[in-house]
Design a protein around this motif. Structure first.
Motif, PDB file in Angstrom:
ATOM      1  N   TYR A 210       0.826  -1.215   0.000  1.00  0.00           N
ATOM      2  CA  TYR A 210       0.000   0.000   0.000  1.00  0.00           C
ATOM      3  C   TYR A 210       0.863   1.269   0.000  1.00  0.00           C
ATOM      4  N   TYR A 211       1.781   1.343   0.957  1.00  0.00           N
ATOM      5  CA  TYR A 211       2.563   2.583   1.062  1.00  0.00           C
ATOM      6  C   TYR A 211       3.607   2.701  -0.055  1.00  0.00           C
ATOM      7  N   GLY A 212       4.057   1.557  -0.593  1.00  0.00           N
ATOM      8  CA  GLY A 212       4.980   1.594  -1.726  1.00  0.00           C
ATOM      9  C   GLY A 212       4.270   2.177  -2.942  1.00  0.00           C
TER      10      GLY A 212
ATOM     11  N   PHE B 179       2.531  -5.784  16.323  1.00  0.00           N
ATOM     12  CA  PHE B 179       1.775  -5.694  15.074  1.00  0.00           C
ATOM     13  C   PHE B 179       1.923  -4.296  14.447  1.00  0.00           C
ATOM     14  N   TYR B 180       1.857  -3.272  15.296  1.00  0.00           N
ATOM     15  CA  TYR B 180       1.994  -1.877  14.863  1.00  0.00           C
ATOM     16  C   TYR B 180       3.394  -1.648  14.269  1.00  0.00           C
ATOM     17  N   MET B 181       4.386  -2.323  14.860  1.00  0.00           N
ATOM     18  CA  MET B 181       5.753  -2.248  14.318  1.00  0.00           C
ATOM     19  C   MET B 181       5.785  -2.861  12.931  1.00  0.00           C
ATOM     20  N   GLY B 182       5.053  -3.969  12.757  1.00  0.00           N
ATOM     21  CA  GLY B 182       4.987  -4.633  11.441  1.00  0.00           C
ATOM     22  C   GLY B 182       4.455  -3.682  10.392  1.00  0.00           C
ATOM     23  N   ILE B 183       3.388  -2.956  10.749  1.00  0.00           N
ATOM     24  CA  ILE B 183       2.783  -1.984   9.841  1.00  0.00           C
ATOM     25  C   ILE B 183       3.844  -0.979   9.391  1.00  0.00           C
ATOM     26  N   ASN B 184       4.550  -0.420  10.363  1.00  0.00           N
ATOM     27  CA  ASN B 184       5.477   0.664  10.042  1.00  0.00           C
ATOM     28  C   ASN B 184       6.776   0.177   9.411  1.00  0.00           C
ATOM     29  N   LEU B 185       7.142  -1.072   9.714  1.00  0.00           N
ATOM     30  CA  LEU B 185       8.314  -1.650   9.053  1.00  0.00           C
ATOM     31  C   LEU B 185       8.025  -1.805   7.560  1.00  0.00           C
ATOM     32  N   GLY B 186       6.832  -2.282   7.250  1.00  0.00           N
ATOM     33  CA  GLY B 186       6.423  -2.409   5.847  1.00  0.00           C
ATOM     34  C   GLY B 186       6.383  -1.046   5.181  1.00  0.00           C
ATOM     35  N   ALA B 187       5.790  -0.070   5.897  1.00  0.00           N
ATOM     36  CA  ALA B 187       5.637   1.277   5.342  1.00  0.00           C
ATOM     37  C   ALA B 187       6.992   1.971   5.175  1.00  0.00           C
ATOM     38  N   PHE B 188       7.978   1.588   6.010  1.00  0.00           N
ATOM     39  CA  PHE B 188       9.317   2.198   5.931  1.00  0.00           C
ATOM     40  C   PHE B 188      10.113   1.651   4.737  1.00  0.00           C
TER      41      PHE B 188
ATOM     42  N   ILE C  26      -3.520  16.623   8.599  1.00  0.00           N
ATOM     43  CA  ILE C  26      -2.128  17.044   8.414  1.00  0.00           C
ATOM     44  C   ILE C  26      -1.232  15.852   8.087  1.00  0.00           C
ATOM     45  N   GLN C  27      -1.379  14.766   8.835  1.00  0.00           N
ATOM     46  CA  GLN C  27      -0.494  13.613   8.611  1.00  0.00           C
ATOM     47  C   GLN C  27      -0.625  13.073   7.189  1.00  0.00           C
ATOM     48  N   GLU C  28      -1.852  12.948   6.702  1.00  0.00           N
ATOM     49  CA  GLU C  28      -2.065  12.353   5.379  1.00  0.00           C
ATOM     50  C   GLU C  28      -1.562  13.252   4.246  1.00  0.00           C
TER      51      GLU C  28
ATOM     52  N   PHE D 277      10.994  10.205   0.760  1.00  0.00           N
ATOM     53  CA  PHE D 277      10.510  10.973   1.922  1.00  0.00           C
ATOM     54  C   PHE D 277       9.363  10.256   2.635  1.00  0.00           C
ATOM     55  N   GLN D 278       8.690   9.368   1.898  1.00  0.00           N
ATOM     56  CA  GLN D 278       7.568   8.646   2.506  1.00  0.00           C
ATOM     57  C   GLN D 278       8.039   7.630   3.546  1.00  0.00           C
ATOM     58  N   SER D 279       9.334   7.341   3.545  1.00  0.00           N
ATOM     59  CA  SER D 279       9.858   6.402   4.546  1.00  0.00           C
ATOM     60  C   SER D 279      10.119   7.087   5.883  1.00  0.00           C
ATOM     61  N   LEU D 280      10.118   8.423   5.877  1.00  0.00           N
ATOM     62  CA  LEU D 280      10.495   9.125   7.109  1.00  0.00           C
ATOM     63  C   LEU D 280       9.492   8.898   8.236  1.00  0.00           C
ATOM     64  N   ASN D 281       8.200   9.013   7.922  1.00  0.00           N
ATOM     65  CA  ASN D 281       7.196   8.851   8.974  1.00  0.00           C
ATOM     66  C   ASN D 281       7.336   7.481   9.660  1.00  0.00           C
ATOM     67  N   PRO D 282       7.259   6.379   8.904  1.00  0.00           N
ATOM     68  CA  PRO D 282       7.384   5.083   9.583  1.00  0.00           C
ATOM     69  C   PRO D 282       8.741   4.872  10.250  1.00  0.00           C
ATOM     70  N   LEU D 283       9.817   5.469   9.669  1.00  0.00           N
ATOM     71  CA  LEU D 283      11.130   5.319  10.303  1.00  0.00           C
ATOM     72  C   LEU D 283      11.099   5.937  11.705  1.00  0.00           C
ATOM     73  N   PHE D 284      10.571   7.173  11.793  1.00  0.00           N
ATOM     74  CA  PHE D 284      10.510   7.836  13.105  1.00  0.00           C
ATOM     75  C   PHE D 284       9.581   7.082  14.054  1.00  0.00           C
ATOM     76  N   ILE D 285       8.530   6.479  13.510  1.00  0.00           N
ATOM     77  CA  ILE D 285       7.625   5.698  14.371  1.00  0.00           C
ATOM     78  C   ILE D 285       8.398   4.529  14.987  1.00  0.00           C
ATOM     79  N   ILE D 286       9.166   3.829  14.144  1.00  0.00           N
ATOM     80  CA  ILE D 286       9.898   2.651  14.631  1.00  0.00           C
ATOM     81  C   ILE D 286      10.893   3.061  15.719  1.00  0.00           C
TER      82      ILE D 286
ATOM     83  N   GLY E 263       3.215  13.568  17.314  1.00  0.00           N
ATOM     84  CA  GLY E 263       1.760  13.646  17.462  1.00  0.00           C
ATOM     85  C   GLY E 263       1.099  12.308  17.184  1.00  0.00           C
ATOM     86  N   GLU E 264       1.573  11.638  16.142  1.00  0.00           N
ATOM     87  CA  GLU E 264       0.967  10.351  15.760  1.00  0.00           C
ATOM     88  C   GLU E 264       1.102   9.330  16.885  1.00  0.00           C
ATOM     89  N   LEU E 265       2.273   9.349  17.536  1.00  0.00           N
ATOM     90  CA  LEU E 265       2.488   8.375  18.608  1.00  0.00           C
ATOM     91  C   LEU E 265       1.669   8.696  19.857  1.00  0.00           C
TER      92      LEU E 265
END
Ligand code: GLU
Ligand code: ASP
Length: 497
Positions: free
Chosen positions: A37-39, A160-169, A308-310, A338-347, A413-415
């Protein structure tokens, strides 16, 4: 029918980092689904507006492309209501997930083929339906594999949430690099298709052994006498819809602008109708009505946050392509990265935040306070963009570090909000609507992106300073209002924190 605890007994309770073995299947299914999805999303906006010589479709101007991306995202999350309903009443979660994954994979295959605008729109329909079938249901099976009082449950959801963001990263980096290497968007999208195919295989891998009976039977199967009336209602709605489409078409109103406005209205009306339905339902108790009232400001704050996030994958993605200096040494980086930044910071930050809340224990901020502060950070992430907009005079390329800082702020904010949002929804939704709770939370993203479809039009008409300044300012104003409302919300939430 088997009870929840009987079902949990059929699930092997060890085998994946001290968690039930089935978490392996769910983790990787969602990892690969989000990867695809995020790719895909990291390339799509460019694919729509780039010139044919650059490999794009040159279908729309930038702001229309951003509006379409937003409507697409809005529908992706809205369809979760249907997906959750199908699982709950007809297919059971597991079969629904499988069919969802299959549709998503077909959607990415459409983009991987050079099928022009037709394939683009078919792909969108497939991914909207497929994600609706898969996303809320895969999260709900995570809940099914733990007994109600299992202390590992929350950490299961964090993994599970880490899985989401690892994929998105990982995906924007890989998909973006493949697109750049082969100078072909189709090549990039095919990586997304392969990702979803791997996800389906991982889901099916020892599925019966690892997941036992979890999610096999529909929780609340349709009774025979209900089927007839539902089929009747579905046919009538479909006929009305098709007649309306025909009228609009014959009148010559069926333009892309009309479609965008139509779905904006639907996106905003969807949660309002769900709220009214829940509030007026006979099965909603008095105390549950008070919880629903408390949920309204949380829902609005959640929506403002996702507004804002989207925009990270629409307005800021365009900004990365057109207004940012992408030369690093002798290399030009892909704006998709740049789309990898959000999930990277989440992780990186999620474990730190979790440790902080553990340390603070009962002294930690309540859910409404966390929601309020998430708006402060979201607002700040847009307000800081006013600085490069002012200093660059709106023309000179800006340093990529501004975008890095903006993504960093929004993630704080997201976290504060995203992990508690889901659990607050499940606690505050009336018991009779438990199956809808997951999709109710996703509706915050639906409304947000419906609004973004209109904001994208504004972006073209005002200066960058005005756009980032007013929207960032609006988030801060809502932050203050939320802070004032916090005691009222907590009162209405009763014993729920
Ligand atoms: N980014 C998260 C996901 O993809 C949360 C999405 C949302 O709630 O909008 O699961
Ligand atoms: N942080 C988002 C989510 O949790 C991922 C993203 O926006 O890339 O999935």
């Amino acid at each position: 029918m088997a009870t929840k605890e009987e079902i949990v007994k059929t699930v092997p309770q060890k085998g994946f980092f001290g968690h039930p073995k089935g978490l392996f299947n769910l983790f990787f299914t969602e990892f690969w689904e989000r990867f695809s999805y995020y790719g895909m999303k990291a390339l799509l906006v460019y694919f729509m507006y780039k010139s044919v010589t650059d490999g794009g479709l040159a279908l729309f101007d930038k702001s229309t492309a951003a509006s379409i991306m937003s409507i697409y995202g809005s529908l992706v999350y809205m369809s979760g209501i249907i997906g959750a309903w199908i699982a709950d009443r007809i297919l059971g979660t597991r079969r629904t997930i499988f069919w969802g994954g299959l549709l998503i994979m077909l959607g990415h295959i459409c983009l991987a083929l050079p099928g022009g605008a037709t394939f683009l729109f078919i792909s969108m329909v497939l991914i909207i339906l497929g994600t609706g079938l898969l996303k809320p249901n895969v999260s709900s099976v995570v809940g099914d594999i733990y007994s109600t009082n299992d202390p590992r449950r929350d950490s299961g959801f964090s993994i599970f949430y880490m899985g989401i963001n690892l994929g998105a990263f990982l995906s924007p980096l890989i998909v973006g690099a493949v697109q750049q290497e082969f100078q072909s968007y189709h090549a990039g999208f095919s990586v997304a298709a392969v990702g979803m195919a791997i996800g389906l295989i991982m889901f099916k891998l020892s599925e019966k052994k690892n997941l036992g009976m979890a999610g096999v039977a529909p929780a609340n199967p349709l009774a025979k006498n209900e089927i007839k009336s539902i089929v009747k209602k579905a046919i009538i709605s479909l006929v009305i819809f098709l007649v309306l489409v025909l009228i609009v078409y014959l009148k010559g109103w069926l333009t892309i602008g009309f479609v965008i406005n139509f779905f904006t209205v639907i996106g905003v009306l969807a949660p309002i109708s769900v709220f009214i339905w829940m509030f007026t339902s006979k099965s909603t108790k008095k105390e549950e009505k008070s919880h629903l009232l408390a949920y309204i400001p949380l829902f609005i704050a959640g929506t403002m946050f996702w507004v804002i996030q989207e925009q990270g994958s629409t307005i800021l993605a365009i900004y990365a392509d057109t207004r940012t200096n992408l030369e690093i040494g002798s290399k030009t980086i892909s704006p998709a990265f740049f789309q990898s930044l959000n999930p990277l910071f989440i992780i990186i930050l999620a474990p730190i935040m979790a440790a902080l809340w553990m340390k603070l224990g009962n002294k930690g901020p309540s859910t409404p306070v966390k929601f309020s502060f998430s708006l402060l950070f979201a607002g700040a992430s847009f307000l800081i963009m006013v600085i490069p907009a002012m200093t660059s005079g709106g023309t000179e390329l800006i340093s990529p570090w501004w975008l890095v800082l903006s993504f960093f702020l929004v993630v704080i904010g997201e976290l504060l909000m995203s992990p508690v949002g889901l659990s607050a929804t499940t606690k505050l939704a009336p018991e009779a609507f438990a199956a809808q709770a997951m999709s109710l939370w996703f509706l915050t993203s639906t409304v947000a992106q419906a609004i973004n479809a209109q904001l994208a039009k504004v972006f073209d008409k005002v200066s960058e300073v005005q756009y980032f300044g007013y929207l960032g300012g609006a988030a801060i104003v809502l932050f203050v209002i939320m802070l004032i409302l916090c005691p009222w919300i907590s009162r209405k939430m009763g014993s729920i924190r």
